[in-house]
Design an enzyme around this catalytic site. Sequence first.
Site, PDB file in Angstrom:
ATOM      1  N   LYS A  34       0.843  -1.199   0.000  1.00 20.78           N
ATOM      2  CA  LYS A  34       0.000   0.000   0.000  1.00 20.78           C
ATOM      3  C   LYS A  34       0.876   1.246   0.000  1.00 20.78           C
ATOM      4  O   LYS A  34       2.080   1.178   0.271  1.00 20.78           O
ATOM      5  CB  LYS A  34      -0.916   0.000   1.224  1.00 20.78           C
ATOM      6  CG  LYS A  34      -0.180   0.053   2.555  1.00 20.78           C
ATOM      7  CD  LYS A  34      -1.132  -0.019   3.733  1.00 20.78           C
ATOM      8  CE  LYS A  34      -0.358   0.061   5.050  1.00 20.78           C
ATOM      9  NZ  LYS A  34      -1.250   0.051   6.224  1.00 20.78           N
ATOM     10  N   TYR A 255      18.635  30.335   7.016  1.00 19.05           N
ATOM     11  CA  TYR A 255      17.523  31.151   7.499  1.00 19.05           C
ATOM     12  C   TYR A 255      17.550  31.254   9.021  1.00 19.05           C
ATOM     13  O   TYR A 255      17.693  30.267   9.735  1.00 19.05           O
ATOM     14  CB  TYR A 255      16.189  30.546   7.063  1.00 19.05           C
ATOM     15  CG  TYR A 255      15.906  30.674   5.592  1.00 19.05           C
ATOM     16  CD1 TYR A 255      15.717  31.921   5.006  1.00 19.05           C
ATOM     17  CD2 TYR A 255      15.819  29.544   4.788  1.00 19.05           C
ATOM     18  CE1 TYR A 255      15.452  32.036   3.648  1.00 19.05           C
ATOM     19  CE2 TYR A 255      15.549  29.649   3.432  1.00 19.05           C
ATOM     20  CZ  TYR A 255      15.367  30.900   2.872  1.00 19.05           C
ATOM     21  OH  TYR A 255      15.104  31.019   1.526  1.00 19.05           O
TER      22      TYR A 255
END
Length: 359
Positions: A34, A255
């Site tokens: 899956k 950042y």
Amino acid sequence: MQAATVLINRRALRHNLQRLRELAPASKLVAVVKANAYGHGLIETARTLPDADAFGVARLEEALRLRAGGITRPILLLEGFFEADDLPTISAEHLHTAVHNEEQLVALENAELKEPVTVWMKLDTGMHRLGVLPEQAEAFYQRLSQCKNVRQPVNIVSHFARADEPQSGATEKQLDIFNTFCEGKPGQRSIAASGGILLWPQSHFDWARPGIILYGVSPLEDGTTGADFGCQPVMSLTSSLIAVREHKAGEPVGYGGTWVSERDTRLGVVAMGYGDGYPRAAPSGTPVLVNGREVPIVGRVAMDMICVDLGPQAQDKAGDPVILWGEGLPVERIAEMTKVSAYELITRLTSRVAMKYVD
């Protein structure tokens, strides 16, 4: 120069299936594929495992893709069917389906099918998500047993809620409920998924359903890796350095300037970021492999890039290979560092990550 690429090792995948046969020698195995085979590629994974006794999927669409891809082994719909209109297709494609609620049962009773369907009645033994409650299970089972559209005998399936917690007592309780209900019934039985295979041999029964452990990743959150159970990592997330820079002590990186170097060093910039599915939550210190040696991420993970501290004497250069997890660096370690489960890490890589299969 290599951009973000995930390497899928077919040899390791085949090895893991064989290893799981050794761990559950009396059981047939449903290879759970899956969610695009846990991020490993649905069709190619199934084709790599022709000896799997069956395949397990979550959605009818996944099963139909397998059939279209030439997969003829039994396929089990683990969540069952979502609409009554799916039943003719399930019958025609010879799919197995879980049945776990009254609506599905009524749909089966009322359907007009050319061939009966192989059914796995899902018993809720304690997961409390899908399944028939024990006090309602006998009547439900009898209706399935008398349904013209159900291939007899009815099989019985359940799912552990806490198989990865051997001290909890919950799994023994679920096993007791399962065994009590199954006693005297002729169908096939299945309750063990990855955790059950590894820790609960008394739960293996007729069929076991390996999921994440099939891909060489431990289902346990106790510091173990797939290698501790004799399995090999199938997925390696790779990229390359796109720049190497001199960096002065006292200067920040990235950042927010969240990391400041305590020494003169050399920084590498890796073509990988949260836009590829790498976790933005990865803190400074999270390891990656550059030219086979472990170095730490420094600063924030950006959309397209991460920075790593190569060390003052590093000889690495742009174009050199980087492994973010996989061979030599278990994804379980990254999960522990980032507080993002290994299940999520391997299934959430984005479409811009190329996939390559190797033997």
